[in-house]
Design a protein around this motif. Sequence first.
Motif, mmCIF file in Angstrom:
data_model
loop_
_atom_site.group_PDB
_atom_site.id
_atom_site.type_symbol
_atom_site.label_atom_id
_atom_site.label_comp_id
_atom_site.label_asym_id
_atom_site.label_seq_id
_atom_site.Cartn_x
_atom_site.Cartn_y
_atom_site.Cartn_z
ATOM 1 N N UNK A 64 0.813 -1.223 0.000
ATOM 2 C CA UNK A 64 0.000 0.000 0.000
ATOM 3 C C UNK A 64 0.845 1.271 0.000
ATOM 4 N N UNK A 65 1.934 1.295 0.753
ATOM 5 C CA UNK A 65 2.662 2.567 0.794
ATOM 6 C C UNK A 65 3.439 2.822 -0.484
ATOM 7 N N UNK A 66 3.911 1.763 -1.126
ATOM 8 C CA UNK A 66 4.621 1.955 -2.394
ATOM 9 C C UNK A 66 3.625 2.350 -3.497
ATOM 10 N N UNK A 67 2.436 1.742 -3.489
ATOM 11 C CA UNK A 67 1.399 2.179 -4.436
ATOM 12 C C UNK A 67 1.102 3.658 -4.201
ATOM 13 N N UNK A 68 0.972 4.020 -2.920
ATOM 14 C CA UNK A 68 0.665 5.407 -2.563
ATOM 15 C C UNK A 68 1.735 6.372 -3.056
ATOM 16 N N UNK A 105 -8.835 10.505 17.336
ATOM 17 C CA UNK A 105 -9.014 10.978 15.960
ATOM 18 C C UNK A 105 -7.848 10.480 15.116
ATOM 19 N N UNK A 106 -7.975 10.623 13.759
ATOM 20 C CA UNK A 106 -6.852 10.107 12.973
ATOM 21 C C UNK A 106 -5.577 10.915 13.207
ATOM 22 N N UNK A 107 -5.726 12.218 13.563
ATOM 23 C CA UNK A 107 -4.489 12.974 13.895
ATOM 24 C C UNK A 107 -3.838 12.413 15.160
ATOM 25 N N UNK A 108 -4.694 12.099 16.132
ATOM 26 C CA UNK A 108 -4.135 11.559 17.378
ATOM 27 C C UNK A 108 -3.465 10.204 17.155
ATOM 28 N N UNK A 109 -4.085 9.408 16.281
ATOM 29 C CA UNK A 109 -3.487 8.101 15.984
ATOM 30 C C UNK A 109 -2.149 8.280 15.266
ATOM 31 N N UNK A 110 -2.110 9.290 14.376
ATOM 32 C CA UNK A 110 -0.848 9.577 13.675
ATOM 33 C C UNK A 110 0.216 10.003 14.679
ATOM 34 N N UNK A 111 -0.203 10.836 15.645
ATOM 35 C CA UNK A 111 0.728 11.308 16.670
ATOM 36 C C UNK A 111 1.239 10.149 17.518
ATOM 37 N N UNK A 137 -6.870 1.990 0.968
ATOM 38 C CA UNK A 137 -7.043 3.262 0.259
ATOM 39 C C UNK A 137 -8.404 3.933 0.437
ATOM 40 N N UNK A 138 -9.521 3.181 0.426
ATOM 41 C CA UNK A 138 -10.777 3.869 0.682
ATOM 42 C C UNK A 138 -10.743 4.594 2.036
ATOM 43 N N UNK A 139 -10.161 3.952 3.043
ATOM 44 C CA UNK A 139 -10.088 4.597 4.360
ATOM 45 C C UNK A 139 -9.162 5.806 4.318
ATOM 46 N N UNK A 140 -8.047 5.700 3.607
ATOM 47 C CA UNK A 140 -7.120 6.833 3.496
ATOM 48 C C UNK A 140 -7.862 8.046 2.952
ATOM 49 N N UNK A 141 -8.663 7.829 1.894
ATOM 50 C CA UNK A 141 -9.377 8.955 1.287
ATOM 51 C C UNK A 141 -10.522 9.413 2.168
ATOM 52 N N UNK A 142 -11.216 8.455 2.807
ATOM 53 C CA UNK A 142 -12.328 8.831 3.671
ATOM 54 C C UNK A 142 -11.851 9.683 4.852
ATOM 55 N N UNK A 143 -10.667 9.383 5.371
ATOM 56 C CA UNK A 143 -10.154 10.145 6.522
ATOM 57 C C UNK A 143 -9.318 11.343 6.102
ATOM 58 N N UNK A 144 -9.227 11.577 4.799
ATOM 59 C CA UNK A 144 -8.463 12.739 4.314
ATOM 60 C C UNK A 144 -6.968 12.620 4.576
ATOM 61 N N UNK A 145 -6.425 11.396 4.548
ATOM 62 C CA UNK A 145 -4.983 11.229 4.777
ATOM 63 C C UNK A 145 -4.229 11.270 3.444
ATOM 64 N N UNK A 146 -2.894 11.303 3.545
ATOM 65 C CA UNK A 146 -2.076 11.390 2.343
ATOM 66 C C UNK A 146 -1.611 9.984 1.945
ATOM 67 N N UNK A 147 -2.032 9.502 0.747
ATOM 68 C CA UNK A 147 -1.625 8.145 0.370
ATOM 69 C C UNK A 147 -0.115 8.008 0.222
ATOM 70 N N UNK A 196 2.257 9.027 2.163
ATOM 71 C CA UNK A 196 2.989 9.423 3.365
ATOM 72 C C UNK A 196 4.094 8.462 3.808
ATOM 73 N N UNK A 197 4.227 7.326 3.161
ATOM 74 C CA UNK A 197 5.398 6.484 3.425
ATOM 75 C C UNK A 197 5.159 5.310 4.351
ATOM 76 N N UNK A 198 6.255 4.775 4.919
ATOM 77 C CA UNK A 198 6.196 3.498 5.647
ATOM 78 C C UNK A 198 5.223 3.456 6.826
ATOM 79 N N UNK A 199 4.803 4.610 7.339
ATOM 80 C CA UNK A 199 3.908 4.582 8.495
ATOM 81 C C UNK A 199 2.444 4.413 8.108
ATOM 82 N N UNK A 200 2.169 4.423 6.794
ATOM 83 C CA UNK A 200 0.780 4.487 6.313
ATOM 84 C C UNK A 200 -0.182 3.549 7.046
ATOM 85 N N UNK A 201 0.108 2.249 7.039
ATOM 86 C CA UNK A 201 -0.897 1.343 7.621
ATOM 87 C C UNK A 201 -1.044 1.532 9.130
ATOM 88 N N UNK A 202 0.019 2.024 9.764
ATOM 89 C CA UNK A 202 -0.068 2.162 11.220
ATOM 90 C C UNK A 202 -0.943 3.361 11.630
#
Length: 452
Positions: free
Chosen positions: A36-40, A131-137, A274-284, A286-292
């Motif tokens: 997923x992250x390489x596709x992104x 929230x997804x920002x908090x999860x990213x943090x 990917x549907x979730x990435x777009x639904x949450x407004x994330x950047x496809x 963004x690299x190795x951390x994507x799925x986390x």
Amino acid sequence: MSLSGNDGRDGFTSKFGIICATAGSAIGLGNIWRFPYVVGENGGGAFLLVYLGFILLLGIPVMLSELVIGRRGQRNTFGSFRRLSPGKPWWFIGVMGLAAAFMILAFYSTIAGWTLEYIVKSFANAFKGKSSEELAGMFQSFHTGVFWPLFWQVVFIVMTAWIILSGVKKGIEQYSKILMPFLVALLVIMAIRSLSLPGAMGGLQFLFKPDFSELTTSVFLSALGQAFFSLSIGMGAIITYGSYIRKENNLTTIAAQVSLADTLVAILAGVAIFPAVFAFGLDPAEGPGLIFHVLPSIFQKLPGGYFFAIIFFILLAIAALTSSISLLEVVVAFLVEELRVSRKKATIMAASGALFVGVFCTLSFSSLSEAKFFGKTIFDLLDFSASNILLPLGGLLIVVFVGWVMKSAEVKDELSNGGLLKIRLFGFFRFVIKFIAPVAIAIIFFNSIGVL
Ligand code: PFF
């Protein structure tokens, strides 16, 4: 350890066991984390199309060639080349494979360690209400730390070594047999949830609608590297496993079934993410951390998400283990068969070596993040050199070996199990590995590193 015939060496005992172990090597973090992250990063649909083309035209022939070398050679990757072409320097492919195994194991264990941390986080219900920002943090503060990422990396490598020590049949076969179907079932559930999120369509379009303006030479190389990485080919893991396969099994079926399963899991992971990435407004991209970042958000929106998260990360860690044992097995089989080291000593030596390099990979997200070579962190450099350089080069040499060095009759004999099986596409396979695959890999490889 039971012996099952092949030259008196240890081996796989059932057909289902072989498929599961080989698929276990192929299906791993490469499908669920890396794909997923390489596709992104490479723009989506057009990359996927090229990737699928490479799996079919290059991946399956390389895998089949590796199976032929391994089962014919009856040795580890280095020893098989030496046996099949004595006195010639083809064993060098084996040396490249050993280097690639070390490098991949080093950075693979970093990411596998992250999945172990996420098992603990899932148990602790740490994603709840975030929230997804908090999860990213949360991910950011974990993976840029020093102690825990290193701790989990050590745990993962010790687990890998422990499985290897319990022997080929018992170790590899048993662990991979039962669990992979569960992982697939869970991915299906997650894909369905992800697809039902508002805004999910953007993700599907990103994944499946090719935008050909995205295609650059580096996209081709990344697709080739990802295809080889995902199928575990180009470095001798499949040669090593091939040497454990019994003479009565059909190599062509194994190559086709494993490649199909591997590709389906990667696409399924893409459809979950990917549907979730777009639904949450994330950047496809963004690299190795994507799925986390993304997966915990999906679990939060899933009824029973607490349990799903726990099961998913456990299965992901097991998928990583069945791949990492195949990486370690490449090195251990070499040490045992060529250097006459005991299996125990070989495992400890290989695992410690990989861990030593692996520590630098893990630290390249924290204390060593500024250490760059050719503009890449140590982690990226090892990933790039192994996946995009050593694997394609190894794959190129492997098809040249089977296409031009091994006698046609010898290859046919191995693929047909001594004439017992009908092999209808032999002429086509021969043509692909003699001409199409070597030329295609050479063009993509040399073009993208600027030589052509
Ligand atoms: N194919 C594995 C994955 O997709 O996670 C990674 C891998 C295993 C690569 C073994 C290479 C290898 F020899």
